[in-house]
Design an enzyme around this catalytic site. Structure first.
Site, mmCIF file in Angstrom:
data_model
loop_
_atom_site.group_PDB
_atom_site.id
_atom_site.type_symbol
_atom_site.label_atom_id
_atom_site.label_comp_id
_atom_site.label_asym_id
_atom_site.label_seq_id
_atom_site.Cartn_x
_atom_site.Cartn_y
_atom_site.Cartn_z
ATOM 1 N N HIS A 295 0.307 -11.526 3.142
ATOM 2 C CA HIS A 295 0.525 -10.529 2.106
ATOM 3 C C HIS A 295 1.916 -9.920 2.142
ATOM 4 O O HIS A 295 2.504 -9.622 1.100
ATOM 5 C CB HIS A 295 -0.505 -9.393 2.238
ATOM 6 C CG HIS A 295 -1.825 -9.696 1.618
ATOM 7 N ND1 HIS A 295 -2.701 -10.588 2.163
ATOM 8 C CD2 HIS A 295 -2.416 -9.230 0.495
ATOM 9 C CE1 HIS A 295 -3.792 -10.653 1.397
ATOM 10 N NE2 HIS A 295 -3.637 -9.843 0.385
ATOM 11 N N GLU A 360 -8.020 -1.420 8.578
ATOM 12 C CA GLU A 360 -8.383 -1.531 7.168
ATOM 13 C C GLU A 360 -9.515 -2.544 7.000
ATOM 14 O O GLU A 360 -10.549 -2.256 6.405
ATOM 15 C CB GLU A 360 -7.161 -1.977 6.371
ATOM 16 C CG GLU A 360 -7.420 -2.224 4.900
ATOM 17 C CD GLU A 360 -6.240 -2.868 4.198
ATOM 18 O OE1 GLU A 360 -6.217 -2.829 2.961
ATOM 19 O OE2 GLU A 360 -5.354 -3.434 4.876
ATOM 20 N N HIS A 361 -9.313 -3.765 7.505
ATOM 21 C CA HIS A 361 -10.326 -4.817 7.469
ATOM 22 C C HIS A 361 -10.720 -5.160 8.908
ATOM 23 O O HIS A 361 -9.860 -5.420 9.737
ATOM 24 C CB HIS A 361 -9.789 -6.098 6.819
ATOM 25 C CG HIS A 361 -9.217 -5.890 5.442
ATOM 26 N ND1 HIS A 361 -7.860 -5.788 5.213
ATOM 27 C CD2 HIS A 361 -9.825 -5.770 4.247
ATOM 28 C CE1 HIS A 361 -7.648 -5.616 3.916
ATOM 29 N NE2 HIS A 361 -8.816 -5.597 3.305
#
Length: 439
Positions: A295, A360-361
């Site tokens: 990302h 976050e994940h």
């Protein structure tokens, strides 16, 4: 060559040594020639996790904030003219009009490949169904003396959705922001997104807007788009809430206008933390780490494992999958600078380290993921088992993919229907209640 697992990609966030006993840790596995750093000392791991969490606090933030302040001031003073100037300066595009023609949105949908249309419609159904379950209920209570007390939820009037562009197109972000706003009952939804080099908004983004029913779209991005939503211009209305992820300048702009408008969060670069035991496949672990690393150069990919085998095989799998990776340069930078593997003594220890980072994940690639999830207190989203790649959550599982990053999962959660709502307390005393309570 090992098999590629790009089907799991998402192509288009005070402890001491006594808390982490080191018994059984293989001290000889203290370093690796692989690009990813490997640690077997939990105390050192905590220090490194702190560094990764603070990766966005660079020396360039002050300079970026000064730029953002200037942009906010210019848009507030000059409106559309400033937006067009900044679009030409930052995006290399001269725009005559900022609003995207609704006919272009319809054309993008009609020309979209059938597979994309089917995928967007499937995602819309699943995301809508999940978010409808989030609608908060009003409270109405009757007190002991006949007084009535309550809390009433109502949607904001106008919501601004920021959909990033630049490195890739994010049609899923359109759905994840627009659907909860619409479920909440927001009357006016305004979307802003940067134009491409040809001056047009990415057609996949427009196709997603068509599916989501977003009709008011403006071709502007960056801090200037946030300023327009906060202050309003000749073309773009001021809104009540601004949501959606963006780069550092977008995040700083949202931080600066908070208080004048509501915001969802200050989302930073994406991050994934994988907890894996010896039952996990090295190829799948590597694929899931790379799915976030691709990302952004500041994205973080972390593996906590109890398996010395995985500690050896995952770097090899990463190297193999990077060979002809379409975003190799970005992904390598992320893995090199912000990748980490920690060889843990137990899954309980891994859970403690994960909670310290508050990812976050969080992916649980272990034999009993549901049981391990019960030990996790701080994470934006938890993906359980080898058949639940994080990419499924990015696109169509149902829960929102806009999640807290950089440790903010300690106190925040995903974007939700409530993000676009406000609640009001209701108090209604009669004479008896007033006298009885001595108010």
């Amino acid at each position: 060559m090992p098999q590629k697992f790009w089907g799991r990609r998402s192509t288009n966030e005070d402890l001491n040594s006594t808390a982490f006993p080191t018994r059984g840790l293989a001290s000889e596995i203290a370093s690796t020639d692989a690009m990813m750093q490997l640690l077997n000392d939990p105390v050192a791991a905590v220090d490194r996790l702190r560094q990764i969490e603070a990766r966005t606090h660079s020396s360039g933030v002050a300079e970026a904030q000064a730029t953002v302040d200037a942009i906010l001031g210019a848009v507030k003073e000059r409106g559309d003219a400033a937006l067009k100037d900044y679009t030409k300066r930052f995006d290399g595009v001269q725009l005559d009009t900022l609003r995207v023609d609704p006919a272009a949105v319809e054309a993008a949908w009609q020309s979209a490949p059938l597979a994309l249309r089917d995928a967007l419609q499937l995602a819309h159904r699943r995301i809508s169904a999940f978010h409808r379950e989030q609608l908060p209920k009003d409270i109405e209570l009757k007190g002991p003396h006949g007084e009535r007390l309550g809390r009433r939820w109502r949607p904001v009037n106008k919501a601004g959705l920021y959909v990033p562009g630049g490195r890739a197109a994010y049609p899923s972000t359109v759905l994840m922001n627009a659907i909860p706003a619409q479920v909440a009952g927001v009357k006016q939804v305004v979307m802003v997104t940067p134009p491409g080099p040809d001056g047009q908004v990415n057609p996949a983004v427009l196709a997603a807007a068509h599916v989501a029913g977003v009709e008011e779209i403006y071709s502007v991005g960056g801090a200037q788009a946030v300023a327009a939503l906060a202050f309003g211009t000749e073309s773009i209305p001021a809104v009540d809430v601004i949501t959606g992820p963006g780069n550092l300048f977008v995040t700083l702009a949202k931080k600066s206008v908070y208080g004048r408008v509501g915001i969802d969060s200050l989302a930073g670069p994406s991050e994934v933390l994988v907890i894996a035991d010896d039952s996990a496949s090295a190829e799948l672990v590597a694929a899931d780490l790379l799915a976030q690393a691709e990302h952004d150069p500041l994205a973080a990919a972390i593996l906590l494992t109890t398996s010395p085998r995985l500690a050896q095989e995952v770097p090899e799998a990463i190297a193999a999958q990077l060979e002809d990776h379409p975003r190799r340069e970005v992904t390598e930078a992320s893995i090199r600078d912000w990748g980490l593997m920690v060889l843990c003594d137990s899954l309980e220890q891994a859970a403690q380290l994960s909670d310290r980072f508050a990812p976050e994940h969080l992916e649980l690639l272990v034999q009993e993921p549901a049981a391990l999830a019960e030990h996790i207190q701080q994470a934006g989203a938890i993906f359980m088992g080898q058949h639940t790649p994080e990419a499924a959550g990015d696109y169509l599982a149902g829960p929102n993919h806009t999640l807290p990053t950089s440790g903010t999962a300690r106190f925040a959660g995903a974007l939700s229907v409530e993000t676009f709502m406000r609640h009001t307390s209701l108090i209604n005393f009669n004479r008896q209640a007033l006298e009885a309570t001595g108010a």
